[in-house]
Write a protein that holds these residues in place. Structure first.
Motif, short mmCIF file in Angstrom:
data_model
loop_
_atom_site.label_atom_id
_atom_site.label_comp_id
_atom_site.label_asym_id
_atom_site.label_seq_id
_atom_site.Cartn_x
_atom_site.Cartn_y
_atom_site.Cartn_z
N LEU A 1 -18.92 -31.56 9.43
CA LEU A 1 -18.76 -32.92 9.96
C LEU A 1 -18.71 -33.97 8.86
O LEU A 1 -18.62 -35.17 9.16
CB LEU A 1 -19.89 -33.24 10.93
CG LEU A 1 -19.92 -32.38 12.21
CD1 LEU A 1 -21.15 -32.68 13.04
CD2 LEU A 1 -18.65 -32.61 13.03
N LEU B 1 -23.46 -39.95 14.84
CA LEU B 1 -22.05 -39.77 15.15
C LEU B 1 -21.83 -40.08 16.63
O LEU B 1 -22.64 -39.69 17.47
CB LEU B 1 -21.60 -38.34 14.85
CG LEU B 1 -21.19 -38.01 13.41
CD1 LEU B 1 -22.31 -38.29 12.43
CD2 LEU B 1 -20.74 -36.56 13.29
N PHE C 1 -19.12 -39.90 19.90
CA PHE C 1 -17.94 -39.23 20.44
C PHE C 1 -17.57 -39.90 21.77
O PHE C 1 -18.44 -40.13 22.62
CB PHE C 1 -18.21 -37.74 20.67
CG PHE C 1 -18.50 -36.97 19.41
CD1 PHE C 1 -17.50 -36.27 18.75
CD2 PHE C 1 -19.78 -36.97 18.86
CE1 PHE C 1 -17.78 -35.57 17.59
CE2 PHE C 1 -20.07 -36.27 17.70
CZ PHE C 1 -19.06 -35.58 17.06
N GLN D 1 -13.58 -36.77 21.30
CA GLN D 1 -13.12 -37.09 19.96
C GLN D 1 -14.10 -38.06 19.29
O GLN D 1 -14.56 -39.02 19.91
CB GLN D 1 -11.72 -37.73 20.01
CG GLN D 1 -10.67 -36.84 20.64
CD GLN D 1 -10.49 -35.53 19.90
OE1 GLN D 1 -10.35 -35.52 18.67
NE2 GLN D 1 -10.50 -34.42 20.63
N GLU D 2 -14.40 -37.81 18.00
CA GLU D 2 -15.33 -38.68 17.32
C GLU D 2 -14.71 -40.05 17.05
O GLU D 2 -13.55 -40.14 16.64
CB GLU D 2 -15.81 -38.08 15.99
CG GLU D 2 -16.87 -38.96 15.33
CD GLU D 2 -17.18 -38.57 13.89
OE1 GLU D 2 -17.93 -39.33 13.23
OE2 GLU D 2 -16.68 -37.53 13.43
N ARG E 1 -14.77 -42.38 14.46
CA ARG E 1 -15.20 -42.49 13.07
C ARG E 1 -15.58 -43.92 12.69
O ARG E 1 -16.42 -44.13 11.83
CB ARG E 1 -14.08 -42.02 12.15
CG ARG E 1 -13.86 -40.52 12.12
CD ARG E 1 -14.82 -39.82 11.22
NE ARG E 1 -14.80 -40.25 9.84
CZ ARG E 1 -15.40 -39.60 8.84
NH1 ARG E 1 -16.06 -38.49 9.10
NH2 ARG E 1 -15.38 -40.06 7.61
N ARG F 1 -19.32 -44.44 13.18
CA ARG F 1 -20.29 -43.60 12.48
C ARG F 1 -21.28 -44.48 11.73
O ARG F 1 -20.91 -45.41 11.02
CB ARG F 1 -19.59 -42.65 11.52
CG ARG F 1 -20.55 -41.75 10.76
CD ARG F 1 -19.84 -40.73 9.89
NE ARG F 1 -19.22 -39.66 10.67
CZ ARG F 1 -18.93 -38.46 10.17
NH1 ARG F 1 -19.23 -38.17 8.91
NH2 ARG F 1 -18.33 -37.56 10.92
#
Length: 590
Positions: A548, A557, A559, A564-565, A567, A570
């Motif tokens: 990751l 993190l 999602f 789907q992450e 980003r 984050r």
């Protein structure tokens, strides 16, 4: 003014020579092709492939250089790519061309069949340039394509460009800016990190070194000792950061092994005993002689000893992972440019240590020169070093045991203060506070343990089985995470994945103050909560971190409901309730 001048003269060589560390100083530096043109591919449906590029600012792709081919496709072939119109411009390499800036989506029809088994590989050839005059050679990459069933579960394309995370932006900052700007920026980040709780244990360590230097500690001597400590600390982050960036190993986590923690706790206890003048252990004569020699050397204020302690304490009691550190590691890992990334890490360490330099000057100028006051100060710093040892052991010991140790240490301090009070009122006040604190912790131990930072919790009504914190499902491996993400996508629930470790001070603080906040618990109502506990730092933990792109805890993190992450959401390093709530609202609003 003399003290400020001494500090400026100490730091002058580093600022004056910063531009000499990089042989490329004055030259343009460009992003590697993998960061300038971030490519991904997926099956939109059994007969359509979508290829997407995120193009960095100041870079562009050539339309006429795009080539697409299915590799090992069992007879399947691609039709004419569907491409948007590009920007027409005159290029110094190819003349009149069409170029794509910022982002590009290409749709590729499968013309003689349909993709059914999800094992397709797409070969993409592309070429791009930087506006500042660099043209990259043609690049060919092979990308796996998701199975149609997985693509069908994904949310429809909204045309939005995924934003980079904070550490990604910092990694890009290193690559795009001059060495001087990078050093100044990361020095500023280090100053901010110096305000976090993770750095606090360094204060009694350095204070103990200065107090142990004897009766002739001047402001300049205090500055020299603290400078040795800080420079070694910055060097430790540089060396181990470069190794971690190049190898992907979380070396700070490796230093949290119980055997390492116990070993260093013993070292701090021995240093404390040297402060008390009670360094008499029932050991073999040779070993006792060696330990006494080391203790005397420490009391003598050795610059080498201060440097060794600074180097080791950077790894043992240094800050938990934070965006500047993660950004530098990400840049080193992606580019292999250890010189520029290492310079950023060194500046980060210097920024973190600047308050420690000030501490050295102040303590060196204010500590008494001789007499009973000097003994009192050394004894108090001995108690502080014992506190560091207990704090370290608290990472591996149960909470009731840790509470007991803190309580006994507080009561021992109270007894020491009362024994030598001699009518001094401040001793009685400080001893009374230590007795109340120690008694609260010992009473809390009877009830199952209490946080040493919140001793008043010992006097609250027992809540029985606590339900005041968010409940997390454990994640140990990549396979665990994939299964849980698939289930969350089926339920259309967003996911929060928390990377946690018992030895991470910021993680423990967030557990109490952030995840225990009623507003945060309410906002997490529909969010599937996952936790990767990497305390052991075993093979599975390291594999999950590497998969990751996470360098250590605390890291959160996020999602989306499609699995789907996000980003751009984050979160690396310690945060507060407001910071987490802001990200949760963005996650919910997509």
């Amino acid at each position: 003014m003399r003290r400020l001048l001494s500090l400026a003269l100490l730091l002058l060589p580093f600022t004056a020579t910063a531009g000499l560390l990089d042989p490329r100083q004055g030259e343009e530096r460009f992003l590697p092709v993998s960061q300038a043109f971030v490519i991904s591919a997926e099956l939109r449906d059994p007969q359509t492939v979508r290829v997407h590029w995120d193009i960095a600012e100041g870079y562009y792709l050539y339309r006429h250089q795009l080539r697409f081919r299915l590799a090992d496709a069992s007879g399947l072939a691609l039709g004419e790519p569907q491409l948007p119109d590009g920007l027409r411009k005159t290029d110094e390499y190819f003349g009149e061309i069409e170029a794509y800036y910022h982002r590009l989506d290409a749709l590729l029809p499968i013309v003689n069949g349909a993709a059914t088994d999800g094992s397709l590989m797409l070969e993409v050839r592309f070429q791009g340039c930087a506006e500042r005059g660099l043209c990259y050679p043609p690049e060919t990459v092979t990308l796996p394509l998701l199975a149609p069933a997985a693509a069908a579960q994904a949310a429809p394309d909204t045309g939005a460009v995924a934003l980079p995370s904070e550490q990604d932006r910092l990694a890009q900052l290193i690559g795009e800016r001059s060495l001087l700007l990078v050093v100044l920026a990361f020095f500023g980040f280090g100053l901010l990190l110096a305000l976090t709780p993770c750095v606090l244990p360094m204060l009694p360590i350095l204070s103990g070194i200065i107090a142990g230097a004897g009766a002739r500690v001047s402001a300049l001597r205090g500055l020299s000792l603290s400078a040795a400590y800080v420079l070694a600390m910055a060097l430790a982050y540089t060396v181990f950061g470069i190794v971690a960036g190049l190898t992907g190993a979380n070396l700070q986590a490796a230093m949290q092994h119980p055997a390492v923690i116990v070993g260093f706790s013993v070292v701090f206890v021995l240093l404390a005993l040297s402060m008390f003048g009670l360094f008499q252990l029932q050991l073999p004569v040779a070993l006792q002689s060696w330990l006494s020699q080391q203790s005397n050397r420490q009391r003598g204020g050795s610059l080498a000893g201060a440097g060794v302690m600074g180097f080791l304490s950077a790894l043992i009691v240094g800050p938990c992972i934070a965006p500047p550190l993660a950004g530098a590691l990400l840049y080193i890992g992606n580019t292999g440019d250890a010189l520029l990334g290492g310079s950023a890490l060194f500046a980060l360490g210097l920024g973190m240590g600047t308050p420690l330099l000030a501490l050295g000057v102040v303590e060196g100028g204010l500590l008494p020169r001789a007499g009973r006051w000097m003994d009192l100060v050394k004894h108090l710093f001995g108690f502080m070093l014992l506190g560091v040892a207990v704090w370290m052991l608290g990472r591996i010991l149960p909470l009731p045991v840790t509470s007991t140790l803190w309580g006994l240490l507080a009561l021992s301090l109270a007894i020491y203060l009362l024994a030598g009070a001699g009518g001094q009122r401040w001793r009685f006040v400080l001893a009374a506070a230590a007795i109340v604190y120690g008694a609260a912790l010992l009473w809390g131990t009877v009830r199952g343990g209490v946080d040493p930072l919140r001793p008043w919790q010992a006097f609250r009504p027992s809540p029985g089985q606590p339900a005041d914190r968010a409940a997390f499902l454990p994640v140990k491996s990549v396979e665990d995470l994939e299964l849980l993400l698939a289930e969350a996508a089926r339920q259309q629930r967003p996911v929060l994945l928390d990377f946690y470790a018992d030895w991470c001070v910021a993680c423990l603080k967030m557990e109490h103050e952030v995840f225990g906040d009623p507003a945060v618990r309410a906002a997490l109502g529909n969010v599937l909560l996952l936790r990767a506990d990497v305390t052991a730092n075993d093979v599975q933990d390291r594999a999950l971190l590497k998969a990751l792109g996470v360098y250590g805890p605390p890291t959160l993190l996020f999602f989306a409901a499609d699995g789907q992450e996000r980003r751009d959401l984050r979160l690396v390093g310690e945060t507060d309730s407001a910071g987490l709530l802001a990200r949760l609202h963005r996650l919910d609003g997509r």
